[in-house]
Scaffold this active site. Sequence first.
Site, PDB file in Angstrom:
ATOM      1  CG  ASP A  35      -6.716  -9.886   4.941  1.00 19.76           C
ATOM      2  OD1 ASP A  35      -5.648 -10.309   5.798  1.00 19.76           O
ATOM      3  OD2 ASP A  35      -6.729  -8.877   5.495  1.00 19.76           O
ATOM      4  CD  GLU A  36      -1.279  -7.033   4.064  1.00 18.40           C
ATOM      5  OE1 GLU A  36      -0.563  -5.926   3.672  1.00 18.40           O
ATOM      6  OE2 GLU A  36      -1.939  -6.878   5.578  1.00 18.40           O
TER       7      GLU A  36
END
Length: 346
Positions: free
Chosen positions: A94-95
């Site tokens: 997610d990053e």
Amino acid sequence: MDAFYASVEQRDDPALRGLPVAVGGSSARGVVAAASYEARRFGVRSAMPSLTARRLCPDLVFVRPRFEVYRAVSEQIRAVFAEHTPQIEPLSLDEAYLDVTENLQGIASATEIAQRIRAAIRERTGLTASAGVSYNKFLAKLASDHRKPDGLFVITPRMGPGFVEDLPVGRFHGIGPKTAARMNRLGIQTGLDLRQQSLAALQAEFGKAGAFYHAIARGEDHRPVQAHRLRKSVGAETTFSQDLAEFAALREALRPLTAKVWEHVARHSLQGRTVTLKVKFSDFRQITRSQSSALPVGSLAELEGIATQLLGGVLPPPRGIRLLGVTLSALGGERDGAAEQMTLAF
């Protein structure tokens, strides 16, 4: 992404929206993998024991993780990134860091690129993302956390050094809780305190990391975005519902862990030379045992054999064992690049 796992669950199950949600196990040995913003208001955080989370928020709703869904959504998000730049350095599902100095759509403003990416992610996934825009990785990471959730913040070159001054060192990406506590004991509370330390003093106290701390206190970070990084290690671990102490039961518990690790390295044509066994006892004391060889581990049977041998070296245990983990490191493969640690969820 904002509370990624929990947000995916709330998106897919409307009954969870607005409720304090924790993704993870609700058992006595469970751990929170992610918490919704409604849960975070009660102090619930990722990596927190589930029992602690439940005490903080009695109405907390636990949802079992669905990693295959999270990976699929992550691929959608990565596709949005790839429309703007090939220079993508993933940190997790997610990053990621993106270098948009030269971008595929010829957009002159990094802020505009961030706005378009956030809008595309919302349109395609129904989820919100926060973005940080700056002239280096350290400040971009700080900026991405500054206006969460669903935020966008820009730190310009003129703002950089001053932005760092007032921040507690515990907020610095790259300074963990133990290092922050150590700095606090030395009277280093903020970025300004850190900036007032000489390079020599920081290197004497923190070794090689001292130069990094000296630079970031001044808003400097020369690390490039690395688009193709070779993972340094891959591992799997599991927490038992009841403490184990017998060799036969522990050896049986090792087998799915070694199989998970081997499946990953085989799928990606990787080879590793160091096997590490992680053992956590009932009192939460943790030890590791490792074995390295000149040649890469050649088969699942060999990996399992080494892990079992390492296990035998810690038995009989001084107390019950609550967690086992296996990692294969010193990886090499067909790709070249810098190093990254990775742990597979089991």
